[in-house]
Design an enzyme around this catalytic site. Structure first.
Site, short mmCIF file in Angstrom:
data_model
loop_
_atom_site.label_atom_id
_atom_site.label_comp_id
_atom_site.label_asym_id
_atom_site.label_seq_id
_atom_site.Cartn_x
_atom_site.Cartn_y
_atom_site.Cartn_z
N ASP A 264 23.02 75.12 -22.37
CA ASP A 264 22.56 76.32 -23.53
C ASP A 264 22.49 75.89 -24.75
O ASP A 264 22.31 75.47 -25.00
CB ASP A 264 23.78 77.21 -23.43
CG ASP A 264 23.32 78.98 -23.85
OD1 ASP A 264 22.41 78.49 -24.52
OD2 ASP A 264 24.11 79.75 -24.35
N HIS B 33 16.36 56.04 -16.97
CA HIS B 33 18.42 55.57 -15.67
C HIS B 33 18.68 54.82 -16.15
O HIS B 33 19.95 54.63 -16.25
CB HIS B 33 17.83 56.09 -14.94
CG HIS B 33 19.13 56.03 -13.10
ND1 HIS B 33 20.29 55.91 -14.11
CD2 HIS B 33 19.07 56.71 -12.74
CE1 HIS B 33 20.90 57.31 -13.37
NE2 HIS B 33 20.34 57.81 -11.60
#
Length: 405
Positions: free
Chosen positions: A324, A109
């Site tokens: 996608d 992170h």
């Protein structure tokens, strides 16, 4: 994409994407004053290929955190859990028996926030679909959020107060259970019904957060004179003038804290918590962010306060489901569980979710111990059924009856 192997497609696309996002192929090092830096040594990221002898429907009708079999869907490679000197990304693509696949990713992170991670994943998806380069060029420019010289703390940062856990309030991992709660239009309307007209303008995020903070505090049963914190993640990309450049994929958020005594939080109406949360969000300005950066230098990069804290993060705008890789949008996209490994039980995420009947809303994972979770569920159920007993004013004093404890 019939006949194409998702492992092969995504692995090749990842390699090409790292040409543009080359810092992810390096390793974090620590310098003087615990200053973090990336050694761009091209050591690479970890990519895991897996097969599962199960179909997607075997994971259940509603895919939501805590995601089943997570340890098998994202293997915890030994020696990779440290912040320093380890791979910054681990990606596992698991083929399923039905022909689908699961893309799981673990991020250091320090490198990116949720928006930056989505930007990286979208770039992998675009290159998987045949593009030569990402449609959004990555921007490093971490110096935009550097500390000033000399550093000077100009704001109050109660999120970084160091508090000893003298009463064992941090929930141990072996006593923790995960549950997810759905908040759709009906649930939000039930919470709003507890608010006066002048507080109806507040966002759904603020209203739900106030409700969860209050219910969680009641369930934990701390002493009334103790202080509790709600820490909200505030996106700061638009708070700079000019805004941070398009394509910036670093961490650009603040941990902003609202603090209240347990007595005041549970004895006052829900609107009391709501106003504290709204103020905590409004306090985050450009100057606030510079002050945070300066505090990091002065105090050697402290962690935010976890004792008697509850952290919430809205990831609805991260649009993980829209990524996608060539096979269309995901059935589920978002965090795999509530909490964070180093601070179990402290964090919850607000994740976009659609029920089987088409109703849209949020799914929010919560981590608590068994007994506390039972009390939390009862308290939340009282709120959503409008059975909560609000404080009754008697002269100059208030009387509060806790309906579920």
């Amino acid at each position: 994409m019939k006949g194409k192997d998702p492992v092969d497609v995504i692995r090749k696309a990842l390699a090409k994407t790292l040409v543009f996002y080359y810092p992810f192929a390096g390793r974090l090092r620590e310098g003087p004053g615990r200053k973090l830096m990336v050694d761009c040594n091209d050591e690479g990221v970890l990519f895991i290929e897996a097969d599962a002898d199960v179909r997607l429907e075997e994971f259940g009708d509603a895919l939501q955190p805590p995601f089943p079999s997570l340890n098998e869907l994202l293997f915890d490679v030994p020696g990779t859990s440290e912040v320093l000197n380890t791979p910054l990304l681990i990606i596992q693509v698991t083929r399923l028996k039905c022909g689908g696949f699961i893309f799981a990713i673990r991020l250091n992170h320090t490198m990116s926030d949720t928006l930056g991670l989505t930007q990286l994943m979208s770039a992998i998806g675009e290159i998987s679909c045949g593009m030569k380069e990402p449609s959004i060029a990555p921007v490093w420019h971490r110096e935009l959020l550097n500390a000033r010289n000399p550093p000077r703390v100009t704001c109050t940062h109660r999120e970084y107060e160091q508090i000893a856990d003298t009463k064992g309030t941090i929930i141990p991992l072996d006593d923790m259970i995960h549950r997810s709660f759905f908040f759709g239009p009906t649930e939000v309307a039930s919470i709003r019904a507890l608010l006066p007209p002048h507080q109806q303008k507040h966002s759904n995020f603020e209203i739900i957060t106030a409700c969860l903070w209050r219910c969680r505090t009641i369930a934990l049963q701390p002493n009334t004179d103790e202080e509790v914190r709600i820490i909200v993640i505030v996106n700061v990309r638009g708070k700079f003038n000019p805004p941070l450049p398009n394509g910036y994929y670093g961490n650009a958020f603040a941990f902003s804290a609202a603090v209240a005594s347990v007595g005041k939080l549970i004895q006052n109406p829900l609107g009391y918590a709501l106003e504290l949360i709204k103020k905590a969000k409004d306090d985050v300005t450009r100057e606030y962010m510079h002050s945070v950066a300066d505090l990091m230098v002065i105090k050697n990069r402290p962690n935010f306060t976890v004792v008697r804290s509850f952290l919430v993060a809205d990831v609805t705008r991260a649009a993980f489901r829209d990524v996608d890789f060539g096979w269309g949008k995901a059935v589920y996209g978002g965090p795999a569980k509530g909490g964070v490994s180093v601070i179990p039980g402290v964090a919850s995420f607000y994740i976009p979710f659609k029920k089987a009947n088409g109703e849209e809303g949020l799914i929010i994972p919560v981590c608590l111990s068994n007994q506390v979770m039972e009390r939390f569920v009862k308290e939340l159920d009282n709120v959503l059924r409008n059975n909560i007993n609000q404080p009754t004013m008697v002269g100059q004093k208030s009387c509060f009856i806790m309906s579920s404890v």
